[in-house]
Design a protein around this motif. Structure first.
Motif, PDB file in Angstrom:
ATOM      1  N   LEU A  17       0.707  -1.294   0.023  1.00 40.55           N
ATOM      2  CA  LEU A  17      -0.034   0.054   0.049  1.00 40.55           C
ATOM      3  C   LEU A  17       0.898   1.153  -0.038  1.00 40.55           C
ATOM      4  N   ALA A  18       1.881   1.168   0.790  1.00 42.38           N
ATOM      5  CA  ALA A  18       2.738   2.339   0.876  1.00 42.38           C
ATOM      6  C   ALA A  18       3.563   2.568  -0.395  1.00 42.38           C
ATOM      7  N   GLY A  19       3.704   1.622  -1.273  1.00 39.05           N
ATOM      8  CA  GLY A  19       4.593   1.825  -2.479  1.00 39.05           C
ATOM      9  C   GLY A  19       3.716   2.214  -3.614  1.00 39.05           C
ATOM     10  N   ALA A  20       2.379   1.826  -3.542  1.00 44.48           N
ATOM     11  CA  ALA A  20       1.387   2.036  -4.534  1.00 44.48           C
ATOM     12  C   ALA A  20       0.421   3.181  -4.449  1.00 44.48           C
ATOM     13  N   ARG A  21       0.308   3.989  -3.115  1.00 50.11           N
ATOM     14  CA  ARG A  21      -0.598   4.644  -2.692  1.00 50.11           C
ATOM     15  C   ARG A  21      -0.774   5.878  -3.395  1.00 50.11           C
ATOM     16  N   SER A  22      -1.870   6.542  -3.313  1.00 40.60           N
ATOM     17  CA  SER A  22      -2.186   7.537  -4.217  1.00 40.60           C
ATOM     18  C   SER A  22      -1.775   8.839  -3.191  1.00 40.60           C
ATOM     19  N   ALA A  23      -1.659   9.929  -3.552  1.00 41.69           N
ATOM     20  CA  ALA A  23      -1.074  11.191  -2.589  1.00 41.69           C
ATOM     21  C   ALA A  23      -1.984  11.671  -1.325  1.00 41.69           C
ATOM     22  N   ASP A  24      -3.549  11.139  -1.524  1.00 41.98           N
ATOM     23  CA  ASP A  24      -4.123  11.579  -0.565  1.00 41.98           C
ATOM     24  C   ASP A  24      -4.552  10.460   0.369  1.00 41.98           C
ATOM     25  N   VAL A  25      -3.965   9.344   0.266  1.00 46.48           N
ATOM     26  CA  VAL A  25      -3.983   7.987   1.350  1.00 46.48           C
ATOM     27  C   VAL A  25      -2.634   8.011   2.104  1.00 46.48           C
ATOM     28  N   GLU A  26      -3.008   7.844   3.605  1.00 44.32           N
ATOM     29  CA  GLU A  26      -2.185   7.728   4.556  1.00 44.32           C
ATOM     30  C   GLU A  26      -2.220   6.196   4.791  1.00 44.32           C
ATOM     31  N   ILE A  27      -1.017   5.653   4.981  1.00 49.25           N
ATOM     32  CA  ILE A  27      -1.002   4.141   5.400  1.00 49.25           C
ATOM     33  C   ILE A  27      -0.554   4.063   6.753  1.00 49.25           C
ATOM     34  N   CYS A  28      -1.287   3.122   7.571  1.00 53.81           N
ATOM     35  CA  CYS A  28      -0.696   3.007   8.851  1.00 53.81           C
ATOM     36  C   CYS A  28      -0.627   1.512   9.228  1.00 53.81           C
ATOM     37  N   LEU A  29       0.401   1.140   9.939  1.00 54.52           N
ATOM     38  CA  LEU A  29       0.740  -0.193  10.162  1.00 54.52           C
ATOM     39  C   LEU A  29       0.731  -0.341  11.790  1.00 54.52           C
ATOM     40  N   ALA A  30       0.035  -1.078  12.311  1.00 54.39           N
ATOM     41  CA  ALA A  30       0.027  -1.215  13.815  1.00 54.39           C
ATOM     42  C   ALA A  30       0.884  -2.352  14.154  1.00 54.39           C
ATOM     43  N   VAL A  31       1.860  -2.083  14.836  1.00 51.77           N
ATOM     44  CA  VAL A  31       2.811  -3.317  15.002  1.00 51.77           C
ATOM     45  C   VAL A  31       3.281  -3.629  16.527  1.00 51.77           C
ATOM     46  N   ASP A  32       2.772  -5.058  16.995  1.00 53.52           N
ATOM     47  CA  ASP A  32       2.868  -5.403  18.406  1.00 53.52           C
ATOM     48  C   ASP A  32       4.238  -6.162  18.429  1.00 53.52           C
ATOM     49  N   SER A  33       5.154  -6.524  19.277  1.00 52.37           N
ATOM     50  CA  SER A  33       6.245  -7.252  19.556  1.00 52.37           C
ATOM     51  C   SER A  33       5.940  -8.786  19.041  1.00 52.37           C
ATOM     52  N   PRO A  34       6.760  -9.165  18.017  1.00 51.81           N
ATOM     53  CA  PRO A  34       6.533 -10.406  17.411  1.00 51.81           C
ATOM     54  C   PRO A  34       6.364 -11.400  18.668  1.00 51.81           C
ATOM     55  N   ASP A  35       5.265 -12.328  18.547  1.00 52.88           N
ATOM     56  CA  ASP A  35       5.090 -13.264  19.365  1.00 52.88           C
ATOM     57  C   ASP A  35       5.560 -14.880  18.852  1.00 52.88           C
ATOM     58  N   PRO A  36       6.387 -15.516  19.699  1.00 53.73           N
ATOM     59  CA  PRO A  36       7.046 -16.582  19.141  1.00 53.73           C
ATOM     60  C   PRO A  36       6.157 -17.576  18.663  1.00 53.73           C
ATOM     61  N   ARG A  37       4.652 -17.657  19.001  1.00 49.88           N
ATOM     62  CA  ARG A  37       3.825 -18.718  18.480  1.00 49.88           C
ATOM     63  C   ARG A  37       3.178 -18.056  17.400  1.00 49.88           C
ATOM     64  N   ASP A  38       3.293 -16.923  16.630  1.00 48.34           N
ATOM     65  CA  ASP A  38       2.823 -16.575  15.436  1.00 48.34           C
ATOM     66  C   ASP A  38       3.285 -17.250  14.374  1.00 48.34           C
ATOM     67  N   ALA A  39       2.521 -17.370  13.213  1.00 47.96           N
ATOM     68  CA  ALA A  39       2.922 -18.318  12.196  1.00 47.96           C
ATOM     69  C   ALA A  39       4.209 -17.997  11.540  1.00 47.96           C
ATOM     70  N   SER A  40       4.220 -16.478  11.453  1.00 45.20           N
ATOM     71  CA  SER A  40       5.433 -16.055  10.685  1.00 45.20           C
ATOM     72  C   SER A  40       6.745 -16.173  11.347  1.00 45.20           C
ATOM     73  N   ARG A  41       6.886 -16.244  12.670  1.00 46.15           N
ATOM     74  CA  ARG A  41       8.180 -16.679  13.234  1.00 46.15           C
ATOM     75  C   ARG A  41       8.372 -18.123  13.378  1.00 46.15           C
ATOM     76  N   ALA A  42       7.403 -18.911  13.521  1.00 47.60           N
ATOM     77  CA  ALA A  42       7.491 -20.457  13.571  1.00 47.60           C
ATOM     78  C   ALA A  42       7.335 -20.947  12.182  1.00 47.60           C
ATOM     79  N   SER A  43       6.855 -20.437  11.444  1.00 47.61           N
ATOM     80  CA  SER A  43       6.989 -21.257   9.893  1.00 47.61           C
ATOM     81  C   SER A  43       8.278 -21.846   9.402  1.00 47.61           C
ATOM     82  N   GLY A  44       8.227 -22.951   8.978  1.00 46.75           N
ATOM     83  CA  GLY A  44       9.356 -23.490   8.308  1.00 46.75           C
ATOM     84  C   GLY A  44       9.560 -22.642   7.019  1.00 46.75           C
ATOM     85  N   GLY A  45       8.869 -21.873   6.304  1.00 42.77           N
ATOM     86  CA  GLY A  45       8.997 -21.096   5.224  1.00 42.77           C
ATOM     87  C   GLY A  45       9.201 -21.666   3.876  1.00 42.77           C
ATOM     88  N   LEU A  46       8.609 -22.757   3.588  1.00 45.02           N
ATOM     89  CA  LEU A  46       8.639 -23.506   2.182  1.00 45.02           C
ATOM     90  C   LEU A  46       7.982 -22.719   1.243  1.00 45.02           C
TER      91      LEU A  46
END
Length: 348
Positions: A17-46
């Motif tokens: 979204l930030a790379g393709a946004r229009s001039a009148d669009v603001e993009i926010c990303l709400a970030v929490d501390s990465p949880d060791p149980r979330d799929a992105s941290r635990a995934s084998g990444g195939l």
């Protein structure tokens, strides 16, 4: 627009979204501390191009093509080319159709049971066929999402927020008010929940229907091995999957049947590890399992469609979407799925 959740799916969507946004669009990303149980941290990444489901396969093909063509993405992701062997059970109707589709794909080779036996496989049914991809491999979803967040934060019109403390609408049809820790409230026209396995519970807390979304546990074990290690693989005839890790280690697992789990209350099932190790010894007798080093348990969000897609939360009354149902395959499809979701959001 506010994307809530910074796993691989949320980070990729906000970055798009930030790379393709229009001039009148603001993009926010709400970030929490990465949880060791979330799929992105635990995934084998195939990552590979082939999948049984046609829609999922299209996203996987496009994602791998983008990854292979972009040196920066490969660096961010820590991509390692390792090949892939996906063994189909063509006794199942859906697998027969997928095999026919695989024969038309470029860069893949279809192998029969005899070819697989030469690669060290044993005990496969005669109707087993494998889709072999030399350009497939694996990456680190956690490293990729970290790099995407860093690049997102450096872009104009992009704002990095802290963890979400509250989400509400002041009036029907009005903007959403997103309250974050340390940043105060922020009004948004569009909110996308990329909150993975925590999405169904979050929707239920607001009284919104979640029948199409559920959670499922994912488990694999790092096992020290000797002998001949295979390429990353999925064996649909037994459920066994695995990939080489550091020298002398394999990740081995089988699917769980633990549906509807609470991602904050997960526990390992020793029986699943026992089954994975036993199957590995049977199907790959040249691979000699030894010590079990570590068992990883995580959860992901599953939907009716087998992969990531932007879906409206109809009960919320507009302006609210989910981008959460990775169904255990976000590493393979997040690049293409996030590009499509960003396109849909920015064009209304």
């Amino acid at each position: 627009m506010c994307v809530v959740g910074a796993g691989l799916a949320g980070a990729a969507l906000a970055w798009r979204l930030a790379g393709a946004r229009s001039a009148d669009v603001e993009i926010c990303l709400a970030v929490d501390s990465p949880d060791p149980r979330d799929a992105s941290r635990a995934s084998g990444g195939l990552v590979r191009a082939f999948e049984i489901d046609p829609w999922h396969r299209g996203n996987a093909e496009r994602s791998l093509a983008e990854l292979l063509s972009d040196p920066l993405l490969r660096k961010w992701a820590g991509y390692r080319r390792a090949g892939s062997t996906y063994i189909l059970d063509t006794g199942r109707p859906g697998h027969r159709a997928a095999l026919a589709a695989a024969r038309a794909m470029s860069g893949v080779r279809v192998a029969g049971a005899a070819d697989l036996a030469a690669d060290g496989w044993r005990g496969l049914p005669e109707h087993a066929f494998a889709v072999c991809e030399p350009d497939a491999g694996y990456l680190s979803p956690h490293d990729l999402r970290t790099a995407l967040i860093t690049d997102f934060a450096a872009r104009r019109g992009a704002t990095l927020l802290g963890p979400v403390a509250g989400l509400e609408r002041t009036r029907s049809g009005g903007p959403w008010r997103v309250r974050t820790v340390g940043d105060g409230p922020r009004e948004c026209d569009v909110v996308v929940l990329a909150t993975g396995a925590w999405t169904p519970a979050l929707l239920r807390r607001h009284g919104w229907e979640t029948a199409e979304l559920t959670t499922k546990a994912i488990q694999y074990t790092q096992v020290r091995v000797a002998g001949r290690r295979p390429t990353p693989f999925v064996d649909e005839t037994s459920g066994l999957y695995g990939r080489p890790d550091e020298d002398g280690v394999m990740l081995l697992g089988v699917p769980t049947e633990s549906w509807g789990v609470d991602p904050d209350r997960l526990h390992a099932e020793p029986g699943l590890t026992d089954r994975a190790v036993r199957l590995a010894a049977e199907r790959l007798p040249e691979l000699l399992p030894g010590d079990r080093l570590r068992t990883v348990v995580a959860a992901d969000c599953y939907g009716e469609r087998a992969g990531l897609a932007l879906e409206p939360v109809a009960a919320a009354g507009g302006g609210m979407f989910t981008f959460s149902a990775g169904s255990g395959g976000s590493a393979k499809t997040a690049l293409a799925a996030s590009a499509q979701a960003a396109h849909d959001l920015l064009r209304g």
